[in-house]
Write a protein that holds these residues in place. Structure first.
Motif, PDB file in Angstrom:
ATOM      1  N   PHE A 146       0.806  -1.211   0.000  1.00 55.17           N
ATOM      2  CA  PHE A 146       0.000   0.000   0.000  1.00 55.17           C
ATOM      3  C   PHE A 146       0.845   1.270   0.000  1.00 55.17           C
ATOM      4  CE2 PHE A 146      -3.008  -3.120   1.665  1.00 55.17           C
ATOM      5  CZ  PHE A 146      -4.142  -2.818   0.909  1.00 55.17           C
ATOM      6  N   SER A 147       2.161   1.127  -0.090  1.00 51.64           N
ATOM      7  CA  SER A 147       3.026   2.302  -0.107  1.00 51.64           C
ATOM      8  C   SER A 147       2.846   3.076  -1.406  1.00 51.64           C
ATOM      9  CB  SER A 147       4.494   1.886   0.047  1.00 51.64           C
ATOM     10  OG  SER A 147       5.352   3.002  -0.093  1.00 51.64           O
ATOM     11  N   PRO A 148       2.729   4.416  -1.346  1.00 51.09           N
ATOM     12  CA  PRO A 148       2.608   5.209  -2.580  1.00 51.09           C
ATOM     13  C   PRO A 148       3.933   5.386  -3.305  1.00 51.09           C
ATOM     14  CG  PRO A 148       2.631   6.652  -0.678  1.00 51.09           C
ATOM     15  CD  PRO A 148       2.640   5.243  -0.140  1.00 51.09           C
ATOM     16  N   LEU A 149       5.040   4.928  -2.712  1.00 47.96           N
ATOM     17  CA  LEU A 149       6.373   5.121  -3.276  1.00 47.96           C
ATOM     18  C   LEU A 149       6.921   3.813  -3.824  1.00 47.96           C
ATOM     19  CD1 LEU A 149       7.943   7.320  -0.436  1.00 47.96           C
ATOM     20  CD2 LEU A 149       6.702   8.083  -2.467  1.00 47.96           C
ATOM     21  N   SER A 150       7.770   3.933  -4.819  1.00 45.12           N
ATOM     22  CA  SER A 150       8.490   2.768  -5.327  1.00 45.12           C
ATOM     23  C   SER A 150       9.618   2.415  -4.358  1.00 45.12           C
ATOM     24  CB  SER A 150       9.052   3.056  -6.714  1.00 45.12           C
ATOM     25  OG  SER A 150      10.011   4.115  -6.652  1.00 45.12           O
ATOM     26  N   PHE A 151      10.300   1.305  -4.626  1.00 42.57           N
ATOM     27  CA  PHE A 151      11.315   0.816  -3.695  1.00 42.57           C
ATOM     28  C   PHE A 151      12.450   1.822  -3.526  1.00 42.57           C
ATOM     29  CE2 PHE A 151      15.279  -1.605  -2.979  1.00 42.57           C
ATOM     30  CZ  PHE A 151      14.971  -2.145  -1.742  1.00 42.57           C
ATOM     31  N   HIS A 172      12.451   5.010  -4.417  1.00 41.05           N
ATOM     32  CA  HIS A 172      11.923   6.277  -3.913  1.00 41.05           C
ATOM     33  C   HIS A 172      11.727   6.217  -2.397  1.00 41.05           C
ATOM     34  CE1 HIS A 172       8.954   9.839  -4.726  1.00 41.05           C
ATOM     35  NE2 HIS A 172       9.974  10.166  -3.958  1.00 41.05           N
ATOM     36  N   TYR A 173      11.293   5.073  -1.920  1.00 45.20           N
ATOM     37  CA  TYR A 173      11.111   4.894  -0.481  1.00 45.20           C
ATOM     38  C   TYR A 173      12.454   4.970   0.249  1.00 45.20           C
ATOM     39  CZ  TYR A 173      10.001   2.696   3.986  1.00 45.20           C
ATOM     40  OH  TYR A 173       9.873   2.435   5.314  1.00 45.20           O
ATOM     41  N   ARG A 174      13.494   4.372  -0.347  1.00 41.55           N
ATOM     42  CA  ARG A 174      14.825   4.454   0.266  1.00 41.55           C
ATOM     43  C   ARG A 174      15.299   5.898   0.314  1.00 41.55           C
ATOM     44  NH1 ARG A 174      18.888   0.268  -2.372  1.00 41.55           N
ATOM     45  NH2 ARG A 174      20.253   1.369  -0.891  1.00 41.55           N
ATOM     46  N   TYR A 175      15.045   6.650  -0.753  1.00 37.54           N
ATOM     47  CA  TYR A 175      15.435   8.057  -0.766  1.00 37.54           C
ATOM     48  C   TYR A 175      14.674   8.841   0.303  1.00 37.54           C
ATOM     49  CZ  TYR A 175      15.789  12.907  -2.244  1.00 37.54           C
ATOM     50  OH  TYR A 175      15.996  14.253  -2.255  1.00 37.54           O
ATOM     51  N   TRP A 176      13.379   8.596   0.405  1.00 36.33           N
ATOM     52  CA  TRP A 176      12.561   9.300   1.399  1.00 36.33           C
ATOM     53  C   TRP A 176      13.038   8.998   2.820  1.00 36.33           C
ATOM     54  CZ3 TRP A 176       8.811   6.880   4.737  1.00 36.33           C
ATOM     55  CH2 TRP A 176       8.089   7.796   5.518  1.00 36.33           C
ATOM     56  N   SER A 177      13.360   7.732   3.085  1.00 35.19           N
ATOM     57  CA  SER A 177      13.853   7.355   4.409  1.00 35.19           C
ATOM     58  C   SER A 177      15.167   8.067   4.718  1.00 35.19           C
ATOM     59  CB  SER A 177      14.060   5.842   4.499  1.00 35.19           C
ATOM     60  OG  SER A 177      12.853   5.157   4.275  1.00 35.19           O
ATOM     61  N   SER A 178      16.064   8.128   3.720  1.00 32.40           N
ATOM     62  CA  SER A 178      17.333   8.826   3.910  1.00 32.40           C
ATOM     63  C   SER A 178      17.108  10.312   4.144  1.00 32.40           C
ATOM     64  CB  SER A 178      18.227   8.609   2.684  1.00 32.40           C
ATOM     65  OG  SER A 178      19.443   9.320   2.816  1.00 32.40           O
ATOM     66  N   TYR A 179      16.164  10.904   3.398  1.00 29.21           N
ATOM     67  CA  TYR A 179      15.883  12.331   3.565  1.00 29.21           C
ATOM     68  C   TYR A 179      15.366  12.632   4.971  1.00 29.21           C
ATOM     69  CZ  TYR A 179      13.456  16.743   3.405  1.00 29.21           C
ATOM     70  OH  TYR A 179      13.022  18.007   3.709  1.00 29.21           O
ATOM     71  N   VAL A 180      14.416  11.838   5.448  1.00 27.02           N
ATOM     72  CA  VAL A 180      13.848  12.069   6.775  1.00 27.02           C
ATOM     73  C   VAL A 180      14.917  11.950   7.847  1.00 27.02           C
ATOM     74  CG1 VAL A 180      12.220  11.158   8.485  1.00 27.02           C
ATOM     75  CG2 VAL A 180      11.532  11.360   6.086  1.00 27.02           C
ATOM     76  N   HIS A 181      15.790  10.947   7.696  1.00 28.00           N
ATOM     77  CA  HIS A 181      16.869  10.763   8.669  1.00 28.00           C
ATOM     78  C   HIS A 181      17.815  11.965   8.671  1.00 28.00           C
ATOM     79  CE1 HIS A 181      19.962   8.749  11.029  1.00 28.00           C
ATOM     80  NE2 HIS A 181      20.837   9.058  10.088  1.00 28.00           N
ATOM     81  N   ASN A 182      18.232  12.409   7.488  1.00 27.87           N
ATOM     82  CA  ASN A 182      19.150  13.546   7.406  1.00 27.87           C
ATOM     83  C   ASN A 182      18.484  14.841   7.863  1.00 27.87           C
ATOM     84  OD1 ASN A 182      21.318  12.050   6.370  1.00 27.87           O
ATOM     85  ND2 ASN A 182      20.521  12.202   4.285  1.00 27.87           N
ATOM     86  N   GLU A 183      17.215  15.019   7.515  1.00 34.29           N
ATOM     87  CA  GLU A 183      16.510  16.223   7.951  1.00 34.29           C
ATOM     88  C   GLU A 183      16.450  16.303   9.477  1.00 34.29           C
ATOM     89  OE1 GLU A 183      12.096  16.550   8.107  1.00 34.29           O
ATOM     90  OE2 GLU A 183      12.379  17.924   6.419  1.00 34.29           O
ATOM     91  N   GLN A 184      16.184  15.176  10.122  1.00 34.59           N
ATOM     92  CA  GLN A 184      16.107  15.175  11.580  1.00 34.59           C
ATOM     93  C   GLN A 184      17.456  15.495  12.209  1.00 34.59           C
ATOM     94  OE1 GLN A 184      13.190  14.758  13.386  1.00 34.59           O
ATOM     95  NE2 GLN A 184      14.520  15.505  15.013  1.00 34.59           N
ATOM     96  N   GLU A 185      18.526  14.924  11.652  1.00 31.29           N
ATOM     97  CA  GLU A 185      19.859  15.214  12.179  1.00 31.29           C
ATOM     98  C   GLU A 185      20.194  16.701  12.025  1.00 31.29           C
ATOM     99  OE1 GLU A 185      22.822  12.746  10.440  1.00 31.29           O
ATOM    100  OE2 GLU A 185      22.498  11.111  11.868  1.00 31.29           O
ATOM    101  N   LEU A 186      19.937  17.256  10.842  1.00 25.99           N
ATOM    102  CA  LEU A 186      20.229  18.673  10.607  1.00 25.99           C
ATOM    103  C   LEU A 186      19.354  19.568  11.477  1.00 25.99           C
ATOM    104  CD1 LEU A 186      20.587  18.601   6.710  1.00 25.99           C
ATOM    105  CD2 LEU A 186      22.424  18.850   8.393  1.00 25.99           C
ATOM    106  N   PHE A 187      18.095  19.179  11.652  1.00 23.04           N
ATOM    107  CA  PHE A 187      17.195  19.973  12.490  1.00 23.04           C
ATOM    108  C   PHE A 187      17.677  19.979  13.942  1.00 23.04           C
ATOM    109  CE2 PHE A 187      13.473  20.707  15.125  1.00 23.04           C
ATOM    110  CZ  PHE A 187      12.866  21.778  14.483  1.00 23.04           C
TER     111      PHE A 187
END
Length: 302
Positions: free
Chosen positions: A198-203, A205-220
């Protein structure tokens, strides 16, 4: 992600080690009618419940979910209540899945070990496993069966019957433990499969999104630490006349007794207008008071 898997594995290993130490040093079945069940279930369920609560408490998502939910501002910023409820349910499922790692591990290990289960239900074993004089009353039979977990309390003529009862109960406990493990593993696997379907993202794209969220939290977090430090430094500089780490300080400010009183004591988050809060007593003082006061030259002798 890999970090979640590693964290869950560490939690499971620590739980297994803690259970073994806990059983070795603290568990001692009372071998008494009516007390075995309470004692066994307490050692089986109470630590699992405590670990579940600790799992919820140590998850940052729990506090992100509940903090400020009764605020009027929160109600104004969430117009889509249905979508908000769905999101809360998804986050709760994620939090619960992480929190269940330790208690499920505890239950599985204790059931496979079998000692707690044997202690809890020994007095309720079917009568044909007793294999003794049929003239013995039901209460006396339960008393003898309750003593089976303690080999030193069992008469020699009942040693064989005791061994059969212990083997039966360990068999039941270990089967229950492995069934629990199998159910949990299958449930987790199916949950991940459904989430992926049911994920709206491809495999990728999902890896990229996970990496983005992780990096955003660290930078924040880094920006939060730096921003709050710079903001607090302004208030500290106003109170003392200089900022920590400054060089060639020419003068320092001597706070008055009233000012010391103003920044001391218990502090509560205080709303000053529609958009801003006072974070501390020093913050409140710095926003209200002027910078006049007594100054002392640092190059003068005291």
């Amino acid at each position: 992600g890999k970090e979640v898997v590693i964290a869950n594995a560490i939690i499971a290993i620590l739980t297994i080690g803690g259970q073994q130490l806990f059983s070795f040093f603290t568990f001692s079945c009372p071998c008494h009618v009516g007390q075995n069940l309470i004692y066994g279930l307490a050692f089986l369920g109470a630590p699992a419940l405590i670990l579940l609560v600790v799992g919820y408490a140590l998850n940052n998502q729990t506090w992100r979910l509940v903090t400020g939910k009764r605020s009027s501002l929160e109600e104004e910023t969430t117009p889509n209540r249905l979508l908000q409820c769905k999101l809360i349910c998804l986050v709760l499922c994620s939090i619960t899945g992480r929190a269940l790692v330790a208690p499920v591990t505890w239950l599985a290990v204790t059931l496979i070990n079998g000692s707690y289960y044997v202690c809890a239900v020994s007095e309720y074993v079917s009568v044909h496993y007793y294999g003794a004089n049929s003239n013995v009353t039901a209460s006396e039979r339960r008393r003898i069966l309750a003593a089976f977990p303690c080999s030193q309390l069992v008469p020699p003529e009942l040693t064989r019957a005791r061994d059969e009862v212990i083997l039966l109960l360990r068999y039941q406990s270990q089967v229950a433990g492995w069934l629990l493990i199998a159910v949990v593993v299958i449930t987790v696997f199916l949950s991940y499969c459904l989430a992926s379907c049911f994920s709206p993202l491809s495999f990728l794209h999902y890896r990229y999104w996970s990496s983005y969220v992780h990096n955003e939290q660290e930078l924040f977090d880094e920006a939060t630490d730096q921003h709050s430090r710079l903001y607090a430094m302004q208030h500290v500089r106003k109170f003392f006349g200089f900022a920590p780490g400054s060089e060639n300080i020419k003068e320092i400010r001597i706070p008055s007794l009233r000012e010391w009183q103003a920044i001391s004591g218990l502090a509560f988050l205080k709303r000053v207008d529609e958009e801003h809060y006072d974070y501390s007593l020093l913050h409140d003082w710095a926003l209200k008071e002027s910078v006049n006061g007594k100054y002392l030259k640092t190059d003068e002798d005291p």
